[in-house]
Design a protein around this motif. Sequence first.
Motif, PDB file in Angstrom:
ATOM      1  N   THR A  52       0.804  -1.223   0.000  1.00 51.67           N
ATOM      2  CA  THR A  52       0.000   0.000   0.000  1.00 51.67           C
ATOM      3  C   THR A  52       0.842   1.280   0.000  1.00 51.67           C
ATOM      4  O   THR A  52       0.603   2.178  -0.812  1.00 51.67           O
ATOM      5  N   PRO A  53       1.828   1.418   0.892  1.00 53.62           N
ATOM      6  CA  PRO A  53       2.608   2.665   0.889  1.00 53.62           C
ATOM      7  C   PRO A  53       3.356   2.900  -0.418  1.00 53.62           C
ATOM      8  O   PRO A  53       3.566   4.044  -0.822  1.00 53.62           O
ATOM      9  N   VAL A  54       3.747   1.815  -1.072  1.00 48.82           N
ATOM     10  CA  VAL A  54       4.416   1.929  -2.378  1.00 48.82           C
ATOM     11  C   VAL A  54       3.449   2.533  -3.395  1.00 48.82           C
ATOM     12  O   VAL A  54       3.791   3.453  -4.140  1.00 48.82           O
ATOM     13  N   ALA A  55       2.223   2.007  -3.435  1.00 47.01           N
ATOM     14  CA  ALA A  55       1.215   2.506  -4.377  1.00 47.01           C
ATOM     15  C   ALA A  55       0.889   3.973  -4.110  1.00 47.01           C
ATOM     16  O   ALA A  55       0.755   4.778  -5.045  1.00 47.01           O
ATOM     17  N   ILE A  56       0.758   4.344  -2.848  1.00 43.23           N
ATOM     18  CA  ILE A  56       0.428   5.727  -2.491  1.00 43.23           C
ATOM     19  C   ILE A  56       1.519   6.674  -2.949  1.00 43.23           C
ATOM     20  O   ILE A  56       1.251   7.707  -3.586  1.00 43.23           O
ATOM     21  N   HIS A  57       2.756   6.345  -2.619  1.00 41.76           N
ATOM     22  CA  HIS A  57       3.873   7.240  -2.966  1.00 41.76           C
ATOM     23  C   HIS A  57       4.040   7.332  -4.483  1.00 41.76           C
ATOM     24  O   HIS A  57       4.229   8.424  -5.029  1.00 41.76           O
ATOM     25  N   ALA A  58       3.944   6.186  -5.159  1.00 46.25           N
ATOM     26  CA  ALA A  58       4.080   6.181  -6.618  1.00 46.25           C
ATOM     27  C   ALA A  58       2.963   6.983  -7.269  1.00 46.25           C
ATOM     28  O   ALA A  58       3.185   7.708  -8.249  1.00 46.25           O
ATOM     29  N   GLY A  59       1.738   6.868  -6.740  1.00 43.89           N
ATOM     30  CA  GLY A  59       0.605   7.611  -7.296  1.00 43.89           C
ATOM     31  C   GLY A  59       0.776   9.109  -7.171  1.00 43.89           C
ATOM     32  O   GLY A  59       0.488   9.869  -8.107  1.00 43.89           O
TER      33      GLY A  59
END
Length: 530
Positions: free
Chosen positions: A374-381
């Motif tokens: 989840t944190p990866v997706a948030i930061h990448a987004g």
Amino acid sequence: MSYFLCWNSKVALKVVNSVTSMGAANTNRFWSRYMSGRAKKLVHQYEYDLIVLGGGSGGLACAKEAVVNGAKVACLDYVIPTPIGTKWGIGGTCVNVGCIPKKLMHQAALLGESIHEAESYGWEIPDSQKIKPDWGKLVQSVQNHIKSVNWVTRVDLRDKNVEYVNGLGSFVDPHTISAKLKNGSERLLTGQNIVIAVGGRPRYPEIPGADLGITSDDLFSLDHAPGKTLVVGAGYIGLECAGFLNGLGYDATVMVRSIVLRGFDQQMANIVADAMVERGIKFLHKTIPKVVCRNGNGRYLVKYYNTETDVESSDEFDTVLWAIGRKGLVNELNLSNVNVETKADKIIVNNAEETNVPNIYAVGDIIHGRPELTPVAIHAGRLLARRIFAGSTQIMDYTDVATTVFSPLEYACVGMAEEDAIRQHGEDNIEVFHGFYKPTEFFVPQKSVRYCYLKAVALRSDDQKVLGLHYIGPVAGEVIQGFAAAVKSGLTMKILLNTVGIHPTTAEEFTRLSITKRSGLDPTPATCCS
């Protein structure tokens, strides 16, 4: 100035101010560079500057960040019900059927354990052995929290002027999305840029009776106690579910096809499994399911096969939970209409989350070869939105991403696994510092410290740069999160061992690592302060 005809006025003002501050000599150079990049706006008119497919962590982060930078945004989200009919609201896997309910049920199991430990600390608990959880009340509490998050998310999108469309989106062409709405109607939306953030869903095995089992999509809202449960799959989802079910008092068995926690450091993975066995969780190694049948008594007969001994066996369970991996939701997108390249149910992107189609991007669990966190997706987004709409050039760094497995005795890590470090740098160039330790809070209730272990994987050089940190023990994620920033900043063993620890904590054990595997010395401490 004709470029601004199709621009949101807020974006236009930002660019006008930037250009006029450059001076005439640099203006032409600016337009040549700016208009040739992915952040440019074409003269075509579209209904939205950005359409996001998927209302999970990555999609929502991208949508909201785009609005902050002046874009007009629509976000589509629709949950296809599971085979037994489970569905949920906006927020994606993490909020509804992933991180959040998993952590809450893990906490419920830890609290049950703590109740019994409290007696050894002097708390008087009448009939403590009769204390047991109420599954229905637990599920209701978890679901109430999830629904509150769903509501807050909807309100947040409204307040940030992100248009939420409760529809299943698919491509008509590179700039047109068809949304199939809940009432069966269809709505067409056009957008300059499209971000795919639809994530994935659990896989089901291709065996007779697979539809009789459930997945993590169903477990957290299950309307009856799971009872004796077979968890098929030994990844982090499988181990976490088996762990909290066991902690809540339910019989749990884990079926392992090949190895435990594939993709993680295998020494640590096997320690996690051994610690689970010590707590009463059973493991069926080198075993695959063959068929699931419904018995007349309401239970399920599972026939399975051991690939190592060539022996078939069977057992009855109240619940069969499939945790054999997840697949990306590419089939529902009609990607053939836009020729977006895919691989193994995932979308192929470059290091800037760009697909092979110029205006189509992807973030989160749907993309191939990136951490599904989840944190990866948030930061990448967020970073993607800034590149598209704010002229940023910062890309997502997928290295040294910390993560935690919420097994009964938790495991967290950041950086490289020991075997990966050896594979990349050679065994002679790697030094592994390791040690067992004794958490102070384990002493009074006489909890097992047998599997409390940590290690640092470092280069065998003058500065001994740390390549990976691994920890098994209490509140593992809280421990590793701080060290993750240090590893990201180039932590060395010299710096780590020159750091004064906070005593008595388990995190300080990293600052006391002095024994290497190469030395062959016993890594077991004599006391809590040795």
